[in-house]
Design a protein around this motif. Structure first.
Motif: not given
Length: 122
Positions: A116-117, A78, A82, A119, A121
């Motif tokens: 992405l952020l 991620k 980014c 989701r 981790s």
């Protein structure tokens, strides 16, 4: 006949996705992880052998397995995605890209980053 043509279509989409992922490795504008996940999805529908190869790949396999099992994206992936997207957009800005190019690419990159952020981790 229709089943065979859909398998070919999924296979072609899998190869296109892995090609875009490979380009994303060297071109910061394209994130790699989403295209790897797309390739795995399409390969599972059109080419079991290619899907198996992707899942067993030392670099791609863990991300695919983590996504399938837990719907997680590694924090490192991620952050790297980014940062590279921000760097890409910054280069476009510094090089004097047209406002429309900056706006469209900024919206696209911000959308990918927000996905992405949001989701989980590990």
């Amino acid at each position: 006949m229709a089943a065979q043509s859909s398998k070919i279509g999924f296979r072609v989409l899998a190869y296109i996705s892995i090609g875009l992922a490979a380009i994303g490795v060297v071109l910061p504008l394209l994130p790699t992880t989403p295209f790897i996940l797309l390739a795995a999805f399409f390969a599972s529908k059109g080419s079991p052998a290619f899907a198996s190869w992707l899942e067993g790949h030392p670099s791609f396999g863990p991300a695919i397995r983590d996504w399938r099992r837990n719907r997680v994206i590694p924090l490192k992936a991620k952050l790297l995605a980014c940062c590279m997207m921000l760097l890409s957009w910054g280069l476009l800005f510094v090089m004097g890209a047209a406002g429309m190019v900056l706006a469209i690419s900024g919206i696209f990159l911000a959308s990918v980053a927000s996905y992405l952020l949001t989701r989980p981790s590990y």
